[in-house]
Design a protein around this motif. Structure first.
Motif: not given
Length: 111
Positions: A98-100, A107-109
């Motif tokens: 879940g953390q990953a 990171h994508l946003h």
């Protein structure tokens, strides 16, 4: 003449068998060293099977077999310690996943 030829054949067979025995014991020593190194790495770093496999450039199956089966024969007390670390990692894997995923989408946003 035939008996002489068979003696040479026997000698060659004996040499081959001797070399195979040497190779077997060298390989066995290598595997024991790898098993102990893997166990030490897992204990020192609280590493997962996947991380240990990547570090030692072996498969996850090899790591698992080494630290569950082979380590038990070499060092039972160390096997108990490694099992505790692996059990902890297994119990926490859903949290790590879940953390990953969260970090991936954050990171994508940001871009």
């Amino acid at each position: 003449m035939t008996s002489r030829k068979s003696n040479i054949s026997f000698f060659n067979s004996y040499t081959v068998i001797s070399k195979l025995k040497e190779w077997w014991f060298e390989m066995k020593d290598y595997i024991e060293e790898r098993v102990l190194a893997l166990a030490d790495y897992i204990l020192t770093n609280n590493a997962t099977v996947r991380a240990a496999a990547a570090k030692f450039k072996v498969s996850k199956s090899t790591v698992h077999k080494d630290v569950t089966e082979r380590l038990q024969e070499i060092s039972p007390s160390m096997a108990v310690q490694v099992k505790a670390v692996l059990d902890l990692n297994k119990s926490e894997r859903h949290i790590r996943g879940g953390q990953a995923t969260k970090e991936k989408y954050l990171h994508l946003h940001r871009q």
